[in-house]
Design a protein around this motif. Structure first.
Motif, PDB file in Angstrom:
ATOM      1  N   ASP A 210       0.832  -1.206   0.000  1.00 25.70           N
ATOM      2  CA  ASP A 210       0.000   0.000   0.000  1.00 25.70           C
ATOM      3  C   ASP A 210       0.862   1.250   0.000  1.00 25.70           C
ATOM      4  O   ASP A 210       0.571   2.218  -0.712  1.00 25.70           O
ATOM      5  CB  ASP A 210      -0.920  -0.014   1.214  1.00 25.70           C
ATOM      6  CG  ASP A 210      -1.752   1.256   1.313  1.00 25.70           C
ATOM      7  OD1 ASP A 210      -2.529   1.519   0.384  1.00 25.70           O
ATOM      8  OD2 ASP A 210      -1.626   1.982   2.312  1.00 25.70           O
ATOM      9  N   VAL A 214       0.622   4.091  -3.109  1.00 27.67           N
ATOM     10  CA  VAL A 214       0.294   5.522  -2.968  1.00 27.67           C
ATOM     11  C   VAL A 214       1.564   6.365  -2.821  1.00 27.67           C
ATOM     12  O   VAL A 214       1.571   7.400  -2.163  1.00 27.67           O
ATOM     13  CB  VAL A 214      -0.672   5.761  -1.776  1.00 27.67           C
ATOM     14  CG1 VAL A 214      -2.022   5.144  -2.054  1.00 27.67           C
ATOM     15  CG2 VAL A 214      -0.093   5.222  -0.476  1.00 27.67           C
ATOM     16  N   ARG A 216       4.683   8.898  -3.379  1.00 29.04           N
ATOM     17  CA  ARG A 216       4.640  10.330  -3.664  1.00 29.04           C
ATOM     18  C   ARG A 216       5.719  10.718  -4.671  1.00 29.04           C
ATOM     19  O   ARG A 216       6.802  10.132  -4.700  1.00 29.04           O
ATOM     20  CB  ARG A 216       4.834  11.143  -2.386  1.00 29.04           C
ATOM     21  CG  ARG A 216       3.741  10.932  -1.345  1.00 29.04           C
ATOM     22  CD  ARG A 216       4.021  11.756  -0.103  1.00 29.04           C
ATOM     23  NE  ARG A 216       3.017  11.534   0.929  1.00 29.04           N
ATOM     24  CZ  ARG A 216       1.857  12.170   0.983  1.00 29.04           C
ATOM     25  NH1 ARG A 216       1.574  13.095   0.076  1.00 29.04           N
ATOM     26  NH2 ARG A 216       0.986  11.915   1.950  1.00 29.04           N
ATOM     27  N   CYS A 237      -5.903  15.061 -10.717  1.00 27.33           N
ATOM     28  CA  CYS A 237      -5.378  13.690 -10.698  1.00 27.33           C
ATOM     29  C   CYS A 237      -4.541  13.446 -11.944  1.00 27.33           C
ATOM     30  O   CYS A 237      -4.842  13.974 -13.019  1.00 27.33           O
ATOM     31  CB  CYS A 237      -6.510  12.659 -10.676  1.00 27.33           C
ATOM     32  SG  CYS A 237      -7.548  12.669  -9.212  1.00 27.33           S
ATOM     33  N   TYR A 291       0.100   7.560 -10.492  1.00 22.97           N
ATOM     34  CA  TYR A 291      -0.024   8.283  -9.223  1.00 22.97           C
ATOM     35  C   TYR A 291      -1.482   8.283  -8.775  1.00 22.97           C
ATOM     36  O   TYR A 291      -2.376   8.541  -9.580  1.00 22.97           O
ATOM     37  CB  TYR A 291       0.471   9.710  -9.440  1.00 22.97           C
ATOM     38  CG  TYR A 291       0.492  10.610  -8.231  1.00 22.97           C
ATOM     39  CD1 TYR A 291       1.328  10.362  -7.154  1.00 22.97           C
ATOM     40  CD2 TYR A 291      -0.317  11.749  -8.187  1.00 22.97           C
ATOM     41  CE1 TYR A 291       1.359  11.227  -6.070  1.00 22.97           C
ATOM     42  CE2 TYR A 291      -0.282  12.622  -7.118  1.00 22.97           C
ATOM     43  CZ  TYR A 291       0.562  12.347  -6.053  1.00 22.97           C
ATOM     44  OH  TYR A 291       0.599  13.199  -4.979  1.00 22.97           O
ATOM     45  N   HIS A 292      -1.732   8.048  -7.479  1.00 21.16           N
ATOM     46  CA  HIS A 292      -3.106   7.801  -7.030  1.00 21.16           C
ATOM     47  C   HIS A 292      -3.621   8.787  -5.988  1.00 21.16           C
ATOM     48  O   HIS A 292      -4.658   8.553  -5.385  1.00 21.16           O
ATOM     49  CB  HIS A 292      -3.209   6.380  -6.480  1.00 21.16           C
ATOM     50  CG  HIS A 292      -2.789   5.350  -7.479  1.00 21.16           C
ATOM     51  ND1 HIS A 292      -3.550   5.010  -8.563  1.00 21.16           N
ATOM     52  CD2 HIS A 292      -1.651   4.628  -7.585  1.00 21.16           C
ATOM     53  CE1 HIS A 292      -2.921   4.112  -9.289  1.00 21.16           C
ATOM     54  NE2 HIS A 292      -1.765   3.865  -8.723  1.00 21.16           N
ATOM     55  N   ARG A 293      -2.895   9.871  -5.818  1.00 19.05           N
ATOM     56  CA  ARG A 293      -3.366  10.889  -4.864  1.00 19.05           C
ATOM     57  C   ARG A 293      -4.103  12.002  -5.611  1.00 19.05           C
ATOM     58  O   ARG A 293      -3.831  12.268  -6.775  1.00 19.05           O
ATOM     59  CB  ARG A 293      -2.188  11.445  -4.062  1.00 19.05           C
ATOM     60  CG  ARG A 293      -1.520  10.378  -3.184  1.00 19.05           C
ATOM     61  CD  ARG A 293      -0.331  10.920  -2.423  1.00 19.05           C
ATOM     62  NE  ARG A 293       0.335   9.875  -1.657  1.00 19.05           N
ATOM     63  CZ  ARG A 293       0.017   9.531  -0.408  1.00 19.05           C
ATOM     64  NH1 ARG A 293      -0.952  10.195   0.231  1.00 19.05           N
ATOM     65  NH2 ARG A 293       0.652   8.564   0.209  1.00 19.05           N
ATOM     66  N   GLU A 382      -3.310  18.280  -0.918  1.00 20.09           N
ATOM     67  CA  GLU A 382      -3.806  16.917  -1.073  1.00 20.09           C
ATOM     68  C   GLU A 382      -5.232  16.786  -0.542  1.00 20.09           C
ATOM     69  O   GLU A 382      -5.548  17.253   0.568  1.00 20.09           O
ATOM     70  CB  GLU A 382      -2.889  15.925  -0.356  1.00 20.09           C
ATOM     71  CG  GLU A 382      -3.263  14.473  -0.628  1.00 20.09           C
ATOM     72  CD  GLU A 382      -2.268  13.481  -0.063  1.00 20.09           C
ATOM     73  OE1 GLU A 382      -2.669  12.337   0.210  1.00 20.09           O
ATOM     74  OE2 GLU A 382      -1.086  13.850   0.102  1.00 20.09           O
ATOM     75  N   SER A 385      -6.900   9.936  -1.617  1.00 23.53           N
ATOM     76  CA  SER A 385      -6.219   8.987  -2.497  1.00 23.53           C
ATOM     77  C   SER A 385      -7.083   7.766  -2.758  1.00 23.53           C
ATOM     78  O   SER A 385      -8.002   7.455  -1.995  1.00 23.53           O
ATOM     79  CB  SER A 385      -4.885   8.540  -1.875  1.00 23.53           C
ATOM     80  OG  SER A 385      -5.103   7.940  -0.606  1.00 23.53           O
ATOM     81  N   ARG A 387      -6.827   3.566  -3.311  1.00 23.99           N
ATOM     82  CA  ARG A 387      -5.947   2.496  -2.863  1.00 23.99           C
ATOM     83  C   ARG A 387      -6.125   1.275  -3.759  1.00 23.99           C
ATOM     84  O   ARG A 387      -7.224   0.944  -4.162  1.00 23.99           O
ATOM     85  CB  ARG A 387      -6.240   2.081  -1.413  1.00 23.99           C
ATOM     86  CG  ARG A 387      -6.620   3.209  -0.484  1.00 23.99           C
ATOM     87  CD  ARG A 387      -5.526   4.254  -0.354  1.00 23.99           C
ATOM     88  NE  ARG A 387      -4.553   3.968   0.659  1.00 23.99           N
ATOM     89  CZ  ARG A 387      -3.806   4.903   1.254  1.00 23.99           C
ATOM     90  NH1 ARG A 387      -3.973   6.160   0.945  1.00 23.99           N
ATOM     91  NH2 ARG A 387      -2.905   4.565   2.156  1.00 23.99           N
TER      92      ARG A 387
END
Length: 435
Positions: A210, A214, A216, A237, A291-293, A382, A385, A387
């Motif tokens: 995990d 996620v 950075r 995003c 990228y997932h944030r 931010e 996010s 997951r």
């Protein structure tokens, strides 16, 4: 008044175009189970080999007559393969055996099919999503409640140190030469230059799968462009543009071929939704490899935020032989899938109220919010996010907010389509040409 499509992009993919790639992926999973002594013949799967949550799923399937029917018919409704594949999932017992294995391991990298590497559960279930029986099963509230329990079990492993065994440099690892090359090609720079990581440390410094998922960007890799200019709305995003539409209705027939947005369903009949009726929707899809944030596209204040539970693998049925039906259903799923809502009152009155909608799909239906009502936001802050996989998101604006979608290069091949970089410029406000 029907919605107006101002811009139509390509449909990004989660799965490879060739359906037999997924069938071979399934065959490999079954072969691994057989090699490990797990019986995969219909009724011969031993209950002692299944975890409690999978046994609970088995009990639901067998004791609910409608679900029992659907978990038989979906296998019969899958079109036959043109390839000669030794093993394939043909019964719900085989499916349960594969799911049981899947939730005990972290996703591994496959150079043959990098796309499915990040969404292995979808790779297992995709052939059944575009069947009538699969649609009934995957929209069933009891089945989705079971998927939720299964993903909770998998999550406990994916956040644990044990899940780091795929964060290695050997074959199948996410730091193997093949994996690093694919990721470097996507970002146009080496992995360690793009992401906060340390190749000198074990697992490159990541504490779990995990934590890796996620990860950075390093400082300066994705700067917020023109952060103090209220005339621009920035990319929230790292995602591939799907479409931009206007004249979105309060309710609409989202299941039709054109998949119009049904705003009240998307926003869960929130009282704030009425201010956005007749407005505009921008949608873009995230890849499981990127990228997932999420980051704030504007300066403003959070005026409402919460998550809405929904479906996991339901999709709009079509005649396309490709297995990636959820990707083709991007607009449809916004009304029924798990999603996170963040209403923002922009400091620029020409923007006013807007809403960020993070739509979790498949094993990625976990959405983590990092903001609360009343929080002040600057562009680039931010928001939250996704997951464990790919996903899609919306930006919803009022009718009165006049926007110009800024230029973006589109390629014919969606598998090569670049994502808009988070923090770059997305819209100019008021249709006035930027100076």
């Amino acid at each position: 008044m029907p919605l107006k499509i101002e811009y139509q992009g390509t449909i990004a993919r989660w799965l490879p175009k060739d359906p037999d790639v997924i069938r071979r992926f399934q065959s490999k999973l079954l072969a691994q189970l057989i090699k490990n002594g797990v019986c995969t013949r219909a009724r011969d799967v031993e209950q002692k080999q299944l975890s409690p949550v999978i046994l609970e799923f088995k009990k639901l399937i067998e004791e609910d007559a409608e679900i029992f029917r659907d978990f038989h018919e979906m296998f019969n409704q899958v079109p036959p393969s043109v390839d000669s594949i030794e093993h394939s999932i043909k019964t719900y017992m085989q499916l349960l055996a594969v799911l049981n294995r899947t939730i005990t391991v972290a996703p591994t990298f496959s150079y043959i099919s990098p796309l499915v590497s990040g969404v292995p559960m979808y790779g297992v279930l995709a052939p059944f999503c575009n069947t009538e029986a699969g649609y009934r099963a995957f929209t069933n509230q009891k089945v989705n409640a079971m998927f939720h329990k299964i993903f909770d079990e998998w999550t406990r492993f994916l956040v644990s140190p044990e899940s780091r065994n795929v964060l290695v440099t050997t074959e199948g690892g996410w730091f193997s030469p093949d994996a690093l090359r694919v990721q470097a090609d996507r970002l146009k720079m080496p992995f360690q230059d793009a992401w906060v990581s340390d190749p000198a440390k074990d697992n490159w410094g990541f504490t779990s799968w995990d934590d890796f998922f996620v990860r950075r960007f390093r400082e300066g890799v994705r700067p917020t462009v023109q952060p103090d200019n209220p005339k621009f709305i920035n990319v929230a995003c790292e995602a591939i543009t799907y479409r931009f539409v206007t004249d979105v209705q309060a309710t609409d027939q989202f299941w039709l071929k054109d998949m119009p947005y049904s705003l009240e369903h998307i926003l869960n009949y929130d009282p704030l939704a009425s201010q956005l009726v007749g407005g505009k929707v921008f949608q873009a899809m995230l890849s499981s490899l990127d990228y997932h944030r999420w980051h704030s596209p504007v300066d403003g204040r959070v005026v409402g935020t919460y998550t809405i539970p929904g479906t996991y693998y339901a999709a709009r049925l079509d005649d396309d032989p490709g297995l990636d039906v959820i990707s083709r259903s991007q607009a449809f799923v916004t009304a029924i899938s798990t999603r996170a809502l963040i209403f923002i009152e922009s400091d620029n009155p020409e923007i006013g109220l807007m809403c960020f909608v993070g739509v979790g799909l498949g094993e990625i239906s976990t959405t983590k919010l990092e903001v609360r009502d009343g929080d002040r936001l600057k562009k680039g802050d931010e928001l939250g996010s996704f997951r464990f996989g790919g996903s899609t998101h919306l930006l919803v604006f009022r009718k009165e907010t006049e926007l110009t979608l800024l230029d973006h290069i589109e390629l014919e091949n969606p598998e090569e389509q670049p994502a808009r970089q988070v923090g770059t410029l997305l819209f100019h406000v008021n249709n006035v040409e930027p100076q």
